[in-house]
Design a protein around this motif. Structure first.
Motif, short mmCIF file in Angstrom:
data_model
loop_
_atom_site.label_atom_id
_atom_site.label_comp_id
_atom_site.label_asym_id
_atom_site.label_seq_id
_atom_site.Cartn_x
_atom_site.Cartn_y
_atom_site.Cartn_z
N SER A 32 -21.83 0.75 14.60
CA SER A 32 -21.57 -0.19 13.51
C SER A 32 -20.25 0.17 12.85
O SER A 32 -19.99 1.34 12.55
CB SER A 32 -22.69 -0.13 12.47
N CYS A 33 -19.43 -0.84 12.62
CA CYS A 33 -18.12 -0.66 12.00
C CYS A 33 -18.05 -1.53 10.75
O CYS A 33 -18.64 -2.61 10.71
CB CYS A 33 -17.01 -1.05 12.96
N VAL A 34 -17.31 -1.07 9.77
CA VAL A 34 -17.22 -1.76 8.49
C VAL A 34 -15.78 -1.76 8.01
O VAL A 34 -15.08 -0.74 8.09
CB VAL A 34 -18.11 -1.05 7.44
N ILE A 35 -15.33 -2.91 7.50
CA ILE A 35 -14.01 -3.00 6.90
C ILE A 35 -14.13 -3.76 5.59
O ILE A 35 -14.82 -4.78 5.50
CB ILE A 35 -12.99 -3.67 7.86
N SER A 36 -13.47 -3.26 4.56
CA SER A 36 -13.57 -3.87 3.23
C SER A 36 -12.73 -5.14 3.16
O SER A 36 -11.75 -5.32 3.89
CB SER A 36 -13.10 -2.88 2.16
N PHE A 37 -13.12 -5.99 2.23
CA PHE A 37 -12.38 -7.23 2.00
C PHE A 37 -10.96 -6.91 1.55
O PHE A 37 -10.00 -7.54 2.00
CB PHE A 37 -13.09 -8.09 0.96
N TYR A 39 -9.12 -4.36 2.34
CA TYR A 39 -8.32 -3.93 3.48
C TYR A 39 -7.98 -5.12 4.38
O TYR A 39 -6.88 -5.18 4.94
CB TYR A 39 -9.03 -2.82 4.26
N LEU A 40 -8.89 -6.07 4.49
CA LEU A 40 -8.60 -7.29 5.24
C LEU A 40 -7.41 -8.02 4.60
O LEU A 40 -6.53 -8.52 5.31
CB LEU A 40 -9.81 -8.22 5.28
N GLN A 41 -7.39 -8.07 3.27
CA GLN A 41 -6.28 -8.70 2.58
C GLN A 41 -4.97 -7.98 2.91
O GLN A 41 -3.96 -8.62 3.18
CB GLN A 41 -6.49 -8.65 1.06
N GLU A 42 -5.02 -6.64 2.88
CA GLU A 42 -3.81 -5.87 3.16
C GLU A 42 -3.33 -6.10 4.59
O GLU A 42 -2.13 -6.29 4.82
CB GLU A 42 -4.08 -4.38 2.95
N LEU A 43 -4.22 -6.07 5.56
CA LEU A 43 -3.84 -6.29 6.95
C LEU A 43 -3.23 -7.68 7.17
O LEU A 43 -2.39 -7.87 8.05
CB LEU A 43 -5.03 -6.10 7.88
N PHE A 70 -7.27 -7.98 16.47
CA PHE A 70 -6.73 -6.99 17.41
C PHE A 70 -6.35 -5.70 16.70
O PHE A 70 -6.62 -4.61 17.21
CB PHE A 70 -5.56 -7.57 18.20
N ASP A 71 -5.74 -5.82 15.53
CA ASP A 71 -5.40 -4.62 14.75
C ASP A 71 -6.66 -3.88 14.31
O ASP A 71 -6.72 -2.65 14.37
CB ASP A 71 -4.56 -4.97 13.53
N ILE A 72 -7.65 -4.61 13.87
CA ILE A 72 -8.92 -4.02 13.42
C ILE A 72 -9.60 -3.30 14.57
O ILE A 72 -10.08 -2.17 14.43
CB ILE A 72 -9.83 -5.09 12.81
N GLU A 73 -9.65 -3.93 15.72
CA GLU A 73 -10.28 -3.31 16.89
C GLU A 73 -9.52 -2.06 17.32
O GLU A 73 -10.14 -1.06 17.70
CB GLU A 73 -10.42 -4.31 18.03
N ASP A 74 -8.21 -2.09 17.24
CA ASP A 74 -7.41 -0.90 17.57
C ASP A 74 -7.73 0.24 16.61
O ASP A 74 -7.89 1.40 17.02
CB ASP A 74 -5.92 -1.20 17.54
N GLY A 89 -23.56 7.22 10.18
CA GLY A 89 -23.29 6.91 11.58
C GLY A 89 -22.34 5.75 11.81
O GLY A 89 -22.05 5.40 12.95
N LYS A 90 -21.84 5.17 10.73
CA LYS A 90 -20.93 4.03 10.86
C LYS A 90 -19.48 4.48 10.83
O LYS A 90 -19.16 5.59 10.41
CB LYS A 90 -21.16 3.04 9.71
N VAL A 91 -18.61 3.59 11.28
CA VAL A 91 -17.17 3.80 11.19
C VAL A 91 -16.67 2.89 10.08
O VAL A 91 -16.87 1.68 10.14
CB VAL A 91 -16.48 3.46 12.53
N TYR A 92 -16.05 3.49 9.06
CA TYR A 92 -15.51 2.73 7.95
C TYR A 92 -14.00 2.70 8.06
O TYR A 92 -13.34 3.73 8.01
CB TYR A 92 -15.93 3.36 6.62
N LEU A 93 -13.45 1.50 8.23
CA LEU A 93 -12.00 1.35 8.29
C LEU A 93 -11.48 1.23 6.86
O LEU A 93 -12.02 0.46 6.06
CB LEU A 93 -11.62 0.10 9.09
N HIS A 94 -10.47 1.99 6.57
CA HIS A 94 -9.92 2.00 5.23
C HIS A 94 -8.43 2.27 5.30
O HIS A 94 -7.90 2.64 6.34
CB HIS A 94 -10.61 3.05 4.36
N LYS A 95 -7.78 2.10 4.19
CA LYS A 95 -6.34 2.31 4.10
C LYS A 95 -6.03 3.77 4.39
O LYS A 95 -6.77 4.66 4.01
CB LYS A 95 -5.83 1.93 2.72
#
Length: 96
Positions: A32-37, A39-43, A70-74, A89-95
């Motif tokens: 399970s992977c998670v990205i904040s709103f 961070y989505l704005q920043e990307l 594609f950037d998120i998946e990378d 157990g999750k992956v949290y994508l963050h700045k």
């Protein structure tokens, strides 16, 4: 793209946590992977959200996710390869 990690197209917006949750499969295990709103704005290089976008926040978040997929998946692939899992157990994508 590393074929050992496969991303599904089942992303969902969690309105309570203001995050998009998505899944990857790595070495036969579901991750399970998670990205904040925010961070989505920043990307997506978005500094302001309109009131209309806020009203339709789920659609907005999923559109931002799709635009930067594609950037998120990378980023997620790199974290999975580094085994950068949180306690849950999750992956949290963050700045950075």
């Amino acid at each position: 793209m590393n074929q050992a990690i496969i991303f599904s197209d089942n992303e969902q917006y969690n309105i309570n946590s203001q995050q998009v949750e998505f899944q990857a499969q790595s070495q036969g295990k579901l991750v399970s992977c998670v990205i904040s709103f925010s961070y989505l704005q920043e990307l997506n290089e978005i500094t302001e959200i309109t009131s209309e976008q806020l009203i339709n926040i789920e659609t907005t978040a999923l559109t931002l996710f799709d635009n930067a997929r594609f950037d998120i998946e990378d980023l997620a692939e790199e974290m999975i390869n580094q085994q950068a899992f949180s306690e849950d157990g999750k992956v949290y994508l963050h700045k950075a």
